[in-house]
Design an enzyme around this catalytic site. Structure first.
Site, PDB file in Angstrom:
ATOM      1  N   GLY A 148      49.856  35.424  66.502  1.00 56.57           N
ATOM      2  CA  GLY A 148      48.672  36.239  66.336  1.00 56.57           C
ATOM      3  C   GLY A 148      47.393  35.456  66.565  1.00 56.57           C
ATOM      4  O   GLY A 148      46.362  36.006  66.950  1.00 56.57           O
ATOM      5  N   PHE A 149      47.421  34.139  66.324  1.00 54.98           N
ATOM      6  CA  PHE A 149      46.269  33.270  66.520  1.00 54.98           C
ATOM      7  C   PHE A 149      45.980  33.096  68.012  1.00 54.98           C
ATOM      8  O   PHE A 149      44.836  33.080  68.447  1.00 54.98           O
ATOM      9  CB  PHE A 149      46.573  31.920  65.872  1.00 54.98           C
ATOM     10  CG  PHE A 149      45.408  30.967  65.825  1.00 54.98           C
ATOM     11  CD1 PHE A 149      44.626  30.876  64.684  1.00 54.98           C
ATOM     12  CD2 PHE A 149      45.102  30.162  66.905  1.00 54.98           C
ATOM     13  CE1 PHE A 149      43.552  29.993  64.632  1.00 54.98           C
ATOM     14  CE2 PHE A 149      44.033  29.286  66.860  1.00 54.98           C
ATOM     15  CZ  PHE A 149      43.256  29.209  65.717  1.00 54.98           C
ATOM     16  N   GLY A 150      47.010  32.988  68.794  1.00 54.38           N
ATOM     17  CA  GLY A 150      46.887  32.732  70.222  1.00 54.38           C
ATOM     18  C   GLY A 150      48.022  31.863  70.702  1.00 54.38           C
ATOM     19  O   GLY A 150      48.984  31.597  69.978  1.00 54.38           O
ATOM     20  N   PRO A 151      47.935  31.339  71.940  1.00 55.52           N
ATOM     21  CA  PRO A 151      49.019  30.514  72.490  1.00 55.52           C
ATOM     22  C   PRO A 151      49.070  29.132  71.844  1.00 55.52           C
ATOM     23  O   PRO A 151      48.076  28.626  71.333  1.00 55.52           O
ATOM     24  CB  PRO A 151      48.660  30.410  73.982  1.00 55.52           C
ATOM     25  CG  PRO A 151      47.182  30.590  74.029  1.00 55.52           C
ATOM     26  CD  PRO A 151      46.853  31.563  72.920  1.00 55.52           C
ATOM     27  N   LYS A 156      47.125  24.773  68.857  1.00 58.02           N
ATOM     28  CA  LYS A 156      46.952  26.218  68.679  1.00 58.02           C
ATOM     29  C   LYS A 156      45.563  26.585  69.203  1.00 58.02           C
ATOM     30  O   LYS A 156      44.542  26.139  68.684  1.00 58.02           O
ATOM     31  CB  LYS A 156      47.078  26.595  67.201  1.00 58.02           C
ATOM     32  CG  LYS A 156      48.488  26.529  66.665  1.00 58.02           C
ATOM     33  CD  LYS A 156      48.546  26.862  65.191  1.00 58.02           C
ATOM     34  CE  LYS A 156      48.165  28.292  64.906  1.00 58.02           C
ATOM     35  NZ  LYS A 156      48.392  28.649  63.481  1.00 58.02           N
ATOM     36  N   ASP A 203      51.869  34.989  54.184  1.00 60.05           N
ATOM     37  CA  ASP A 203      52.598  35.311  55.420  1.00 60.05           C
ATOM     38  C   ASP A 203      53.775  34.371  55.615  1.00 60.05           C
ATOM     39  O   ASP A 203      54.041  33.897  56.716  1.00 60.05           O
ATOM     40  CB  ASP A 203      51.661  35.248  56.633  1.00 60.05           C
ATOM     41  CG  ASP A 203      52.234  35.977  57.856  1.00 60.05           C
ATOM     42  OD1 ASP A 203      53.086  36.876  57.654  1.00 60.05           O
ATOM     43  OD2 ASP A 203      51.840  35.650  58.978  1.00 60.05           O
TER      44      ASP A 203
END
Length: 808
Positions: free
Chosen positions: A502-505, A520, A617
């Site tokens: 969800g943060f990115g690649p 990240k 999470d």
């Protein structure tokens, strides 16, 4: 009186001698067997003699498991499967010179026999402990000198130590042949072969047509064959030999399990293990497993994805050969390149990842080349349509080349391999095109250039201001220059991308000092933004524990926002426990260590850290594994701290992953340390069972994994929850204790759940545990309304649920 006693004694003596003779493991020239007599292998595992299938009066010579109850007789080999006997009176199985085992009738006519090209003076037939019936010289037990062996002529069953394949010198092939039906061992229409053409793969055939295919051997396992033991483990090893003389596949067990692979009469390949507790055979792997295992279902260059509807689609940059036919559900003609190949034009190779490698019937290979060498060789031959790594057992090495169309491709998330397919160069953005774009940018007017410089100065000022804001509490967190991270990741090369959430690649990088890092990179389209970025920096920079991932620094430059972590070579826990291949690498001691490590990490967050942190999470994809498989909790973007002795808080902004969120948090927005305890309990049950909480589909009810575990627990059947791969390594009381701890953690009411300090103690000693109460989400649900749980593989999206709560 004395005569009568002597007569009785002699009768008893000869009766005893007869019984002893029937328990031998050999048939000799002086000892044959008739119906009612058997030979038993040394150790007592296998027995050979006359038998009749269930519901049939016909008699056959066969081999079966002696230890299994007679009414469940499991036959693994049949001699006269094409010549059954209707009358066994005067029929005898005997060994004759020069070394033939034969089934003879009262007229000395041969009903069935072995063959041999050699002659020995003292032949014997012996049933070995492996289940292999061999004919040999009585004074020579060397396997290479056997005159004949049943393992070279299997029927429907593949046993450990048995070699399936072909001898190119003699032309003989050992393959499986299914029974006609459950009551008739006559050869049926299905056969299973190790394909001797091209590069090794296993083929399931119906008559002469291929109906399913395993995929090529890659040094560790067949590209996609869940019924075969995929990797060497504590309980098994596998072997594939392929040279100019032979090609064969075999597997070996290092324990005393009764394990067999069977080709059924309806074309299923089943791997079964005998479970003594239930007195039944357990099917733990099966092929074909779904529609996408149907051979070449989607035609040439078509890819089958069981999660899509329809399941068939063309590979990227390919289009349906006959669009109307394709739209009507007839995919047999497959797909063609969007831009046709011209051997007089320049070509490139595009990488396609995560697939079952195509049919290798028309393939060639080289064991020594590098991947770049493969590309160069394939590029020079216009007939070479694709290449991939030959052996992935110790890094990519060797080349596998395809010639002609590529067929029988399917999508395999997290388990597939990479293949490089020849394409017209126009399908790849060229360097020249990139240079032209740069030239256009440089040709922008002077005024626009000045405006850009001014804008950069403004952004630089804001960046410095944000840096001070983000690091105002002096975390002593190193700042990395963007240029350094760019070099470390090869300009964020797609080849270095190891995941996406969800943060990115997330990219793997290597710093100039050879330190491996994970980067990240905040995506502009990320579901998480600057707040989550700052959140993770604030919390994890202050946390130091061996079971928490270590943050090395960050990079904030212009629009770029990145977090730099220690690199975890074994990626995340979900890539192991939810993968049929990799899960075999985690025996019970290792899984128990992982459970304990996660518990200690959570205890530190909740109690021992400077901040009381609630993760919010915790899930399998957010537990990373280092080189020694030690667990490290990661991804603190959604974490929250509570002050002093507070245990939790309330929010109208619910974030997390379905399947791991506690009921009170998902419904009412109330989060606490007990929310993390609930997530931990779900994780424990997933680690033990290798099943996902969401997406779990049992056969007899519509409960999720928590409900299923609770149901088994109440019925005192918790052992049935255990992953079959743990059977030979698990400590039963320890596993049952872990299951009960997991159920205590997922109880419906937060106040019933233990805190993490209690959990660590419960896992670490043998004291009695309290009875678990009903878990959250216990009610039955409609499985078709369920979405798949969280991130599954390194390339999947981080499924974060965000819910806004309003007053009632």
């Amino acid at each position: 009186m004395g005569a009568s006693f002597l007569l009785l004694f002699l009768l008893f003596f000869f009766s005893t001698i007869h019984k002893i003779s029937t328990t031998t493991d050999k048939i000799t020239t002086n000892h044959s067997i008739v119906d009612g007599e058997t030979v038993v292998s040394s150790g007592g595992t296998f027995e050979m003699g006359f038998f009749s299938p269930s519901g049939s009066s016909k008699r056959y010579i066969g081999i079966w498991y002696k230890q299994i109850l007679p009414h469940m007789q499991t036959v693994v080999w049949v001699a006269n499967r094409e010549k059954p006997l209707t009358n066994t009176s005067s029929v005898v199985l005997k060994v004759t010179k020069p070394g033939i085992l034969a089934l003879l009738n009262d007229r000395n006519e041969t009903i069935w026999s072995t063959n041999t090209s050699q002659s020995v003076q003292n032949p014997v037939a012996q049933l070995l402990g492996s289940g292999n019936l061999v004919v040999r010289d009585a004074n020579d037990g060397i396997p290479d000198h056997f005159l004949w062996q049943s393992f070279s002529f299997p029927t429907d069953t593949h046993l450990p130590d048995m070699k399936l394949g072909k001898n190119f010198l003699s032309g003989h092939e050992a393959y499986l042949s299914a029974w006609q039906n459950d009551n008739d061992p006559t050869p049926g229409e299905f056969t299973l072969h190790v394909d001797p053409t091209g590069y090794p793969q296993v083929l399931l055939k119906r008559g002469t047509n291929v109906s399913a295919r395993s995929g090529p051997w890659n040094g560790l396992y067949w590209s996609w064959a869940p019924i075969y033991i995929q990797k060497p483990s504590n309980s098994s090893t596998i072997k594939v030999v392929f040279n100019k003389e032979v090609i064969y596949y075999s597997f070996f067990l290092t324990n005393n399990w009764l394990t067999r692979i069977v080709l059924t009469s309806n074309g299923d390949i089943q791997s079964l293990t005998w479970v003594d507790r239930t007195k039944s055979w357990h099917i733990y792997l099966k092929l074909p497993s779904d529609t996408c295992d149907t051979y070449s279902l989607c035609g040439a260059y078509g890819s089958c994805d069981i999660d899509n509807s329809p399941v068939c689609g063309c590979l990227e940059k390919f289009v349906a050969k006959y669009p109307q036919q394709w739209e009507n559900g007839d995919w047999s003609e497959g797909c063609v390149r969007r831009t046709p190949l011209d051997c007089n034009k320049e070509h490139v190779f595009l990488r396609y990842s995560g697939i079952k490698l195509p049919d290798t019937k028309y393939s060639q290979y080289d064991k020594t080349m590098t991947l770049e060498g493969c590309r160069q060789v394939c590029l020079k031959n216009c007939s070479c349509t694709a290449y991939s790594s030959l052996d992935i057992s110790n890094g990519d090495k060797g080349c596998l080349f395809w010639f002609g169309e590529l067929t029988d491709i399917r999508k395999l998330s997290g388990r597939g391999q990479d293949i490089y397919i020849r394409m017209d160069s126009s399908e790849q953005v060229s360097v020249a095109g990139s240079n032209r774009k740069k030239a256009e940018i440089l040709a922008v007017s002077f005024s626009l250039l000045m405006a850009m410089i001014l804008l950069c100065l403004i952004l630089l000022y804001k960046w410095k201001k944000k840096k001070k804001l983000n690091l105002k509490e002096d975390f002593e967190l190193p700042l990395f220059q963007l240029s350094k991270i760019t070099r470390a990741t090869n300009n964020f090369s797609i080849n270095d991308k190891i995941g996406e959430g969800g943060f990115g690649p997330v990219y793997k990088g290597v710093l100039e000092e050879e330190q491996e890092i994970a980067v990240k990179r905040l995506s502009r389209t990320s579901m998480q933004g600057l707040d989550e970025f700052k959140n993770e920096v604030i919390y994890i920079a202050k946390l130091q524990h061996r079971n928490l991932v270590r943050l090395l620094g960050c990079c904030i430059q212009g629009e770029e926002k990145m977090l730099i972590y220690e690199y975890m070579p074994n990626k995340s826990l979900d890539t192991y426990i939810f993968d049929q291949t990799k899960s075999k690498l985690l025996d019970w001691p290792k899984r128990f260590d992982i459970i304990n490590g996660i518990a200690r990490g959570l205890l530190y967050l909740h109690q021992d850290s400077r901040l009381r942190i609630i993760h919010r999470d915790l899930k399998a994809s957010n537990v990373l594994l280092d080189i020694e498989m030690n667990p490290k909790i990661s991804d603190f973007g959604l974490a929250r701290s509570v002050a002093g002795n507070e245990m939790g808080a309330n929010t109208s902004h619910v974030v997390g992953t379905h399947g791991y969120m506690s009921p009170e948090y998902a419904v009412d927005g109330i989060f606490s340390v007990k929310s993390d305890v609930f997530s931990f309990g779900v994780l424990v049950l997933e680690i033990v069972s290798c099943k996902k909480n969401r997406g779990f589909v049992p056969q007899d009810h519509n409960l999720n994994l928590l409900g299923h575990a609770w149901k088994l627990y109440k019925e005192d059947r918790s052992l049935e929850l255990i992953d079959e791969e743990l059977a030979d390594s698990c400590h039963i009381s320890q596993v049952l204790r872990s299951i009960q701890v997991g159920l205590l953690c997922v109880q419906q009411r937060p106040e019933d759940r233990p805190n993490m300090s209690s959990v660590v103690l419960m896992l670490g000693n043998e004291s009695p545990l309290p009875e678990a109460k009903e878990p959250g989400y216990f009610t039955e649900r409609n499985i078709f309304d369920e979405a798949k749980s969280g991130s599954q593989t390194a390339s999947s999206k981080n499924e974060v649920t965000i819910t806004l709560l309003y007053p009632r």
